[in-house]
Design a protein around this motif. Sequence first.
Motif, short mmCIF file in Angstrom:
data_model
loop_
_atom_site.label_atom_id
_atom_site.label_comp_id
_atom_site.label_asym_id
_atom_site.label_seq_id
_atom_site.Cartn_x
_atom_site.Cartn_y
_atom_site.Cartn_z
N ALA A 82 -9.64 -10.12 -15.90
CA ALA A 82 -9.25 -10.94 -14.89
C ALA A 82 -9.16 -9.34 -14.00
O ALA A 82 -8.71 -9.75 -12.37
N SER A 83 -8.04 -8.43 -14.39
CA SER A 83 -7.97 -7.49 -13.80
C SER A 83 -8.90 -6.63 -12.43
O SER A 83 -9.01 -6.01 -11.22
N ASP A 84 -10.69 -6.93 -13.12
CA ASP A 84 -11.55 -6.41 -12.27
C ASP A 84 -11.93 -7.21 -11.09
O ASP A 84 -11.93 -6.94 -9.71
N VAL A 85 -11.64 -8.62 -11.05
CA VAL A 85 -12.14 -9.45 -10.31
C VAL A 85 -10.90 -9.66 -9.41
O VAL A 85 -10.86 -9.26 -8.40
N PRO A 200 -3.06 -8.39 -14.30
CA PRO A 200 -4.45 -8.62 -13.56
C PRO A 200 -3.22 -9.00 -11.92
O PRO A 200 -2.65 -9.85 -11.98
N ARG A 201 -4.22 -8.10 -10.95
CA ARG A 201 -2.82 -8.78 -9.66
C ARG A 201 -3.86 -9.18 -9.08
O ARG A 201 -4.18 -8.66 -7.63
N ASP A 219 -9.19 -1.75 -9.21
CA ASP A 219 -8.19 -1.34 -10.33
C ASP A 219 -8.10 0.19 -11.73
O ASP A 219 -8.78 0.50 -11.41
N LEU A 220 -7.06 0.06 -12.08
CA LEU A 220 -6.92 1.12 -12.76
C LEU A 220 -6.50 0.84 -14.05
O LEU A 220 -5.79 0.65 -14.82
N ASP A 266 -3.34 0.91 -17.33
CA ASP A 266 -2.10 0.29 -16.16
C ASP A 266 -2.85 -1.22 -15.97
O ASP A 266 -1.53 -1.94 -15.46
N TYR A 267 -3.60 -1.51 -15.29
CA TYR A 267 -4.70 -2.70 -14.74
C TYR A 267 -3.76 -2.64 -13.88
O TYR A 267 -2.99 -3.20 -13.24
#
Length: 333
Positions: A82-85, A200-201, A219-220, A266-267
């Motif tokens: 979800a973080s990659d999204v 996830p942001r 994303d980190l 960190d995401y």
Amino acid sequence: MARRRRGNTLAEIGEDRLLAGLMSELSSSPEVQVGPGDDCAAIRLGGRDWLWTCDAQIEGTHFDRSWMSARQLGRKAYLVNASDVAAMGGAPRFCLVCITAPSSMARRDVLAMQRGMAAAAAADAAIIVGGNIARAGELGVTVSLLAEAPRSPLLRSGAEPGHAIYVSGRLGDAALGLASLRRDRAAKGLAVRKFREPTPRLIAGRVLADERLASAVMDLSDGLLTDLKRLCDASGVGARVEIPRLPMSRAVRAAGVALALSGGEDYELLCAVPAQREDALMSLRDDLGCSMTRVGVFTRANEGLVLVEADGSTRAARAAGFSHFGSVQRPTR
Ligand SMILES: [Mg+2]
């Protein structure tokens, strides 16, 4: 399989060079809007735009089973996707899951893993639609996530000299949590929670995309310096990072700034924001669901990656974050 030659093992060439070689052999198609090299691929199917990513959590590479419950592992396997999204401004919808597990694994743990994953996905209105299970020596969970794309997906390639560098949330907590778990598997606290359960942001990513606030985002996952170098390479720019501005907890600051620069997991979002969009970003900060901190500025490519200390002195940064196969590896071996 080819015999090993000197200079040709994965350990010798490292993750980024391996990927560059693999990507150069891929073909494309008219439906592909964004190919390999970003946080997700973007494809147009049936008149709609989709983001598509996959990511794995592997025992011995990403986690030790004593550090988290099966349910937490399932959650994390979804959340890192979800973080990659989030990094491209999308909205998660459908997951496929591949589980590899030793025969000795308890059935209830596999069920718990799936339930953790499904609950995390449901919180984003996403569902698991299938997958695969195979026997293996180590536990592994791979999720492939399909997400709705925004009108203009956020890419790594749009940063220009003069654009500000922003990061969401705080850096270094997950790395501190991991260090605590390595010392004591019963460790508790915010940092441990951040390692087990990234955030996830997605809201911030959506606002950044819809309001066209950022010229580049990623994303980190592997540490600020490693990932910033990737964004710089994709955009053809350099970067100056001001150490005193890095958002860190008191505990991370006390443990050392290296955790925030190179700790990984960190995401959070790393963003390039053009000067003329910074006011708009600040006016929308209450809508992002997280803090956004200006930590530096992008420069011309030939200036490289530079760190600015509190006294104004500068030094060239050496990316030392996580790399699969490279010299800096995490976490259990
Ligand atoms: Mg990513």
